[in-house]
Enzyme design. Structure first.
Site, PDB file in Angstrom:
ATOM      1  N   SER A 271     -36.478  91.864  38.764  1.00 52.70           N
ATOM      2  CA  SER A 271     -36.215  92.660  39.981  1.00 52.70           C
ATOM      3  C   SER A 271     -37.541  93.674  40.361  1.00 52.70           C
ATOM      4  CB  SER A 271     -34.834  92.904  40.260  1.00 52.70           C
ATOM      5  OG  SER A 271     -34.508  94.085  38.952  1.00 52.70           O
TER       6      SER A 271
ATOM      7  N   GLU B  50     -47.679  91.634  26.665  1.00 51.87           N
ATOM      8  CA  GLU B  50     -47.537  93.137  26.281  1.00 51.87           C
ATOM      9  C   GLU B  50     -46.203  93.800  26.726  1.00 51.87           C
ATOM     10  OE1 GLU B  50     -50.235  95.631  25.415  1.00 51.87           O
ATOM     11  OE2 GLU B  50     -48.141  96.192  24.989  1.00 51.87           O
TER      12      GLU B  50
ATOM     13  N   ASP C   8     -33.904  91.885  17.600  1.00 49.87           N
ATOM     14  CA  ASP C   8     -35.166  92.189  18.643  1.00 49.87           C
ATOM     15  C   ASP C   8     -36.145  93.083  17.707  1.00 49.87           C
ATOM     16  OD1 ASP C   8     -35.639  92.757  21.369  1.00 49.87           O
ATOM     17  OD2 ASP C   8     -35.883  94.740  20.392  1.00 49.87           O
TER      18      ASP C   8
ATOM     19  N   LYS D 128     -40.080  91.685  17.244  1.00 49.34           N
ATOM     20  CA  LYS D 128     -41.267  92.685  17.430  1.00 49.34           C
ATOM     21  C   LYS D 128     -42.004  92.808  16.480  1.00 49.34           C
ATOM     22  CE  LYS D 128     -38.879  94.771  21.502  1.00 49.34           C
ATOM     23  NZ  LYS D 128     -37.853  95.794  21.948  1.00 49.34           N
TER      24      LYS D 128
ATOM     25  N   GLY E  78     -36.074  99.124  29.342  1.00 56.60           N
ATOM     26  CA  GLY E  78     -35.735  99.400  30.862  1.00 56.60           C
ATOM     27  C   GLY E  78     -36.681  98.569  31.853  1.00 56.60           C
TER      28      GLY E  78
END
Ligand SMILES: NC(=O)c1ccc[n+]([C@@H]2O[C@H](COP(=O)([O-])OP(=O)(O)OC[C@H]3O[C@@H](n4cnc5c(N)ncnc54)[C@H](O)[C@@H]3O)[C@@H](O)[C@H]2O)c1
Ligand SMILES: N[C@@H](CCO)C(=O)O
Ligand code: NA
Length: 435
Positions: A21, A131, A203, A207, A309
């Site tokens: 969004s 990225e 998670d 990474k 975020g």
């Protein structure tokens, strides 16, 4: 498909939740500037979501529930912000095989299927950019893939999960509870759809696999990464750290390890560590991320910023989108997978680490010597000991020098079985101090 004819770069967006969004908002608000930077208008051609009827705020003519058909339609770039492995893997392979460039934030997928996706991209001459998959807004993968391509990276270490850093920061500063802080992280859009991916370290391990692959020009998958989350971090651990002027952080640590015979391997691990409060990573609070990179010629570099975020992550997605659009307009390609070094992964047990051990022991003569002997029996050298006497027990804090992780683990197990040891209060690895 190509834009050398001067037409716009057509973009399919898959997923329009927390990150998607924000991508739509920024793409709409900054359409002219993005087009100017890309060299052609960047046009949103379709948005796939699970439930189009739940999105009255989005342009209705662009919405579809059929992501597979959108991928196959006349688009140049697929931006994937759905998450998870299937059906996303199939959609992206289809896109790449048809020569469409892909931008994704999906670390779970990349940490398992990077090789397959990269090979599909190479075969069709398409771009694969990601990225946003590591450390959100922070430019980190492009520096590793491009700016440091001429250097030899030896270590990448940092805080790469915003949710767990948010929780640990709150536990440290306000003593807030674990569950309430996790709820808050989910509400703020930091946590994964299944937050156990955050708290159990999956998670961060994904990474770490991506970082180790790029830093060491090898193929490291999530399964290669030693993983411990924060669910086992207790109030006692936090208190033990505080008493010593330290704090607890969940770190991803990727190292180039050179054996005595000169053979090189990669160590990749995610686990909680105790850090001295003066360490730069100790001051990284909330959902912020920070990553240290050490390279032979560059020395030490630090990258810091918002790691999770909607808007911060969308910033990284849009940067990639402009890059792939520019490549389309000018006819070039971004960096390909670089796995030429092909280094093996070193098992955790053989990786050198340091432990902090807090014990409650019987307060009588000779106990310290007995405990120290168990360390010696396992070939583990002690760096520092602190003892505080209680009424009938004493609290003993021991910090070791570097030793193979398996030897440290075996030492702690043996100590836990000693009669004079009342309780093993806290065991945690220590980072960022001289050995
Ligand atoms: N939220 C973050 O801070 C953050 C940061 C970095 C990377 N990421 C990654 O970005 C991706 C998206 O994360 P998010 O937080 O925006 O997730 P989200 O759950 O908020 O959004 C997911 C979107 O995917 C859509 N979707 C799910 N299944 C679909 C299907 N079968 N067909 C079409 N659409 C479908 C949903 O409708 C929703 O719009 C994930 O890979 C995540 O790991 C998120
Ligand atoms: N859930 C992830 C999102 C960013 O990748 C985090 O908390 O860091
Ligand atoms: Na990033």
């Amino acid at each position: 498909m190509s834009t050398s004819d001067g037409r716009s770069v057509r973009v399919a967006l898959l997923g329009c939740g927390t990150v998607g969004s924000e991508v739509v908002r920024l793409l709409t608000e900054q359409a002219d500037e993005l087009g100017a930077r890309a060299g052609a208008p960047v046009e949103l051609a379709g948005i796939a979501v699970r439930r189009p009827d739940k999105h009255p705020e989005l342009p209705q003519d662009l919405l579809t529930a059929d992501a597979a058909a959108l991928v196959e339609s006349d688009v140049d770039v697929v931006v994937e912000l759905v998450g998870g492995i299937e059906p996303v893997r199939s959609w992206l392979l289809t896109a790449l095989r048809k020569g469409k460039s892909v931008v994704t934030a999906n670390k779970a997928l990349l940490s398992e299927y990077s090789a397959e996706l990269s090979e599909a991209a190479d075969a069709a001459g398409a771009d694969l950019y990601f990225e946003a998959a590591v450390a959100g807004a922070i430019p980190l993968l492009r520096p590793l893939r491009e700016s440091l391509a001429g250097d030899r990276i030896t270590k990448v270490m940092g805080i790469v999960n915003g949710t767990t850093n948010f929780i640990l920061s709150a536990m440290d500063s306000t003593g807030a509870g674990y569950a309430e802080t996790l709820d808050e992280a989910s509400r703020l859009g930091y946590a994964e759809a299944d937050p156990t991916a955050d708290v159990d370290g999956y998670d961060a391990a994904s990474k770490a696999a991506i970082l180790a692959s790029l830093a060491f020009h090898s193929r490291v998958t999530a399964a290669d990464v030693h993983r411990e989350g924060i669910s086992s971090v207790t109030a006692s651990d936090i208190a033990a750290a505080k008493a010593l002027g330290r704090t607890v952080k969940l770190l991803a640590i990727c190292e180039r390890v050179t054996a005595d015979d000169g053979a090189e391997s990669v160590s990749a691990r995610v686990h909680p560590v105790m850090l001295e409060r003066s360490h730069p990573l100790a001051g990284v609070g909330g959902a912020f991320n920070a990553v240290f990179v050490e390279a032979d010629a560059a020395g030490e570099l630090m990258f810091y910023g918002q790691g999770a975020g909607g808007a911060p992550t969308a910033s990284a997605v849009l940067g990639d989108l402009v890059a792939v659009a520019r490549n389309r307009v000018l006819g070039g390609r971004g960096p390909r997978e670089s796995a030429h070094a092909n280094l093996p992964v070193r098992p955790m047990g053989q990786t050198p680490t340091r432990y902090h051990v807090s014990l409650d022991v019987a307060d009588r003569p000779g106990v310290l010597a007995q405990v120290a002997q168990v360390f010696a029996d396992h070939g583990v050298s002690i760096a520092a000991v602190r003892q505080r006497d209680g009424l009938s027990t004493a609290s003993l804090v021991i910090v070791t020098h570097l030793a193979p992780d398996a030897a440290l683990d075996a030492t702690v197990e043996a100590i836990g079985k000693m009669d004079v040891v009342r309780e093993v209060v806290s065991v945690m690895r220590v980072e960022g101090e001289d050995t």
